[in-house]
Design an enzyme around this catalytic site. Structure first.
Site, PDB file in Angstrom:
ATOM      1  N   HIS A  13      34.531 -22.529  12.111  1.00 20.15           N
ATOM      2  CA  HIS A  13      34.925 -21.332  11.366  1.00 20.15           C
ATOM      3  C   HIS A  13      36.441 -21.179  11.427  1.00 20.15           C
ATOM      4  O   HIS A  13      37.037 -21.249  12.503  1.00 20.15           O
ATOM      5  CB  HIS A  13      34.279 -20.078  11.968  1.00 20.15           C
ATOM      6  N   HIS A  45      20.226 -23.795   6.716  1.00 21.47           N
ATOM      7  CA  HIS A  45      21.423 -23.123   7.223  1.00 21.47           C
ATOM      8  C   HIS A  45      21.079 -22.198   8.386  1.00 21.47           C
ATOM      9  O   HIS A  45      21.904 -21.964   9.278  1.00 21.47           O
ATOM     10  CB  HIS A  45      22.108 -22.344   6.102  1.00 21.47           C
ATOM     11  N   ARG A  93      26.721 -28.145   9.214  1.00 22.94           N
ATOM     12  CA  ARG A  93      26.290 -27.764   7.876  1.00 22.94           C
ATOM     13  C   ARG A  93      25.513 -28.951   7.294  1.00 22.94           C
ATOM     14  O   ARG A  93      25.709 -30.086   7.732  1.00 22.94           O
ATOM     15  CB  ARG A  93      27.494 -27.472   6.984  1.00 22.94           C
ATOM     16  N   LYS A 116      34.817 -27.719   6.180  1.00 25.91           N
ATOM     17  CA  LYS A 116      35.404 -27.052   5.008  1.00 25.91           C
ATOM     18  C   LYS A 116      36.926 -27.071   5.091  1.00 25.91           C
ATOM     19  O   LYS A 116      37.507 -26.872   6.164  1.00 25.91           O
ATOM     20  CB  LYS A 116      34.926 -25.591   4.941  1.00 25.91           C
ATOM     21  N   ARG A 134      21.567 -23.771  11.724  1.00 28.49           N
ATOM     22  CA  ARG A 134      22.951 -23.707  12.220  1.00 28.49           C
ATOM     23  C   ARG A 134      23.234 -22.326  12.824  1.00 28.49           C
ATOM     24  O   ARG A 134      23.843 -22.216  13.881  1.00 28.49           O
ATOM     25  CB  ARG A 134      23.889 -24.006  11.049  1.00 28.49           C
ATOM     26  N   TYR A 145      27.700 -13.130  14.656  1.00 30.71           N
ATOM     27  CA  TYR A 145      26.643 -13.472  15.604  1.00 30.71           C
ATOM     28  C   TYR A 145      26.536 -12.459  16.734  1.00 30.71           C
ATOM     29  O   TYR A 145      25.486 -12.303  17.335  1.00 30.71           O
ATOM     30  CB  TYR A 145      26.862 -14.878  16.167  1.00 30.71           C
TER      31      TYR A 145
END
Length: 308
Positions: A279, A253, A162, A185, A256, A288
């Site tokens: 994730h 983004h 990110r 995150k 990525r 994806y």
């Protein structure tokens, strides 16, 4: 007349935010959005019911109250996606508050979010991704700035970082080895392989950068030596995509997303890609597969010998 939230409700909100920060490692930007969403909710209930919403009134929110709030939020211009986000924040606050205060939060927690179509990530194809990296490096007349921008975007595409993760690299993380540890995150750690091309891009930038590398300073600097602003990365990417004639979806983004999609197209394992992206949920990564299926169907339609 401005609506004043009761001190008890405000204290409860700050307590929940503090708990989210301490126990879940929730990012400050997310906490700020949570605060705004819950304050808006309590403000609406105060106005709607004509009474300051202390903890006791908040514990008696009914299904009809929730419907009124959702209708008002939508009529105020909020999209279905935005309302779903706000409802998620309110539910999270209520779970914490109900456990703390000992009331039944079913009316709030059973409220269904509006349905909305999830936007699938739009990756660049491999040639466009390479062209984007090269063109980003040509946007500045200052050599080290071009090398810096090129290094950042190479990390987004080459390592699936990110923007915040790339710009969060510190002097202590150098020199980059074959892998690096990233804190993403929610404080979630992951180990990401670093391709030789990414190591070379960073090394080239460091060689040209006029500022000394310091252990406790960011690797990527602005022209005055401070931390590089993510908006500058977005701006230089925007200039490059316009120069290349790429769509508006060609953002930092998207680099990525391209990393993930190209790995999947090459036969990468979905769970391994989930780990590389950081994730928390596999369902996030599964977006994806939809992108890849679209690509496979296009190939199929273009190449399959049709009968008749």
């Amino acid at each position: 007349m401005s609506i004043v939230i009761s001190p008890a409700a405000r204290d409860a909100l700050e307590g929940w935010l503090a708990a989210s920060r301490a126990l879940k490692g929730t990012a400050e930007n997310t906490l700020t959005a949570y605060r705004t969403d819950v304050v808006d909710f309590i403000t609406f209930m105060t106005e709607y019911k004509g009474d300051a919403q202390g903890l006791a009134p908040l514990s008696r929110i009914a299904v009809t109250d929730m419907r009124a709030w959702m209708a008002q939020t939508r009529s105020g211009g909020a999209s279905a996606r935005s309302l779903a986000r706000k409802l998620s924040a309110v539910k999270s606050f209520y779970r914490w508050l109900a456990e703390r205060e000992g009331f039944e939060p079913t009316a709030v927690l059973s409220t269904r979010a509006p349905k909305f179509e999830k936007k699938l990530p739009r990756p660049l194809n491999e040639d466009a991704a390479r062209a984007m990296i090269a063109t980003v490096g040509e946007q500045s007349q200052t050599g080290w700035v071009g090398a810096r921008d090129m290094a950042v975007v190479t990390l987004l595409y080459g390592c699936g970082l990110r923007i915040s993760e790339a710009l969060g690299l510190m002097g202590r993380d150098l020199p980059l080895g074959e892998a690096m540890r990233i804190v993403g995150k929610g404080g979630k750690e992951r180990v990401v392989p670093v391709l030789p091309v990414a190591r070379q891009a960073v090394a080239t930038y460091l060689k040209l950068c006029p500022f000394e590398t310091e252990t406790d300073k960011p690797v990527f600097r602005g022209v005055r030596g401070g931390a590089l602003n993510p908006r500058l990365v977005q701006k230089v990417t925007e200039q490059a995509r316009m120069q290349l004639g790429l769509p508006a979806t060609a953002t930092p983004h998207a680099m990525r997303h391209s990393f993930a999609t190209h790995l999947l197209s090459a036969g990468g394992d979905l769970r391994a890609i989930q780990e590389l992206l950081g994730h928390a949920s596999l369902s996030t990564t599964q977006a994806y597969t939809s992108v890849d299926t679209v690509h496979l169907m296009k190939v199929y339609e273009a190449t399959h010998p049709k009968s008749g």
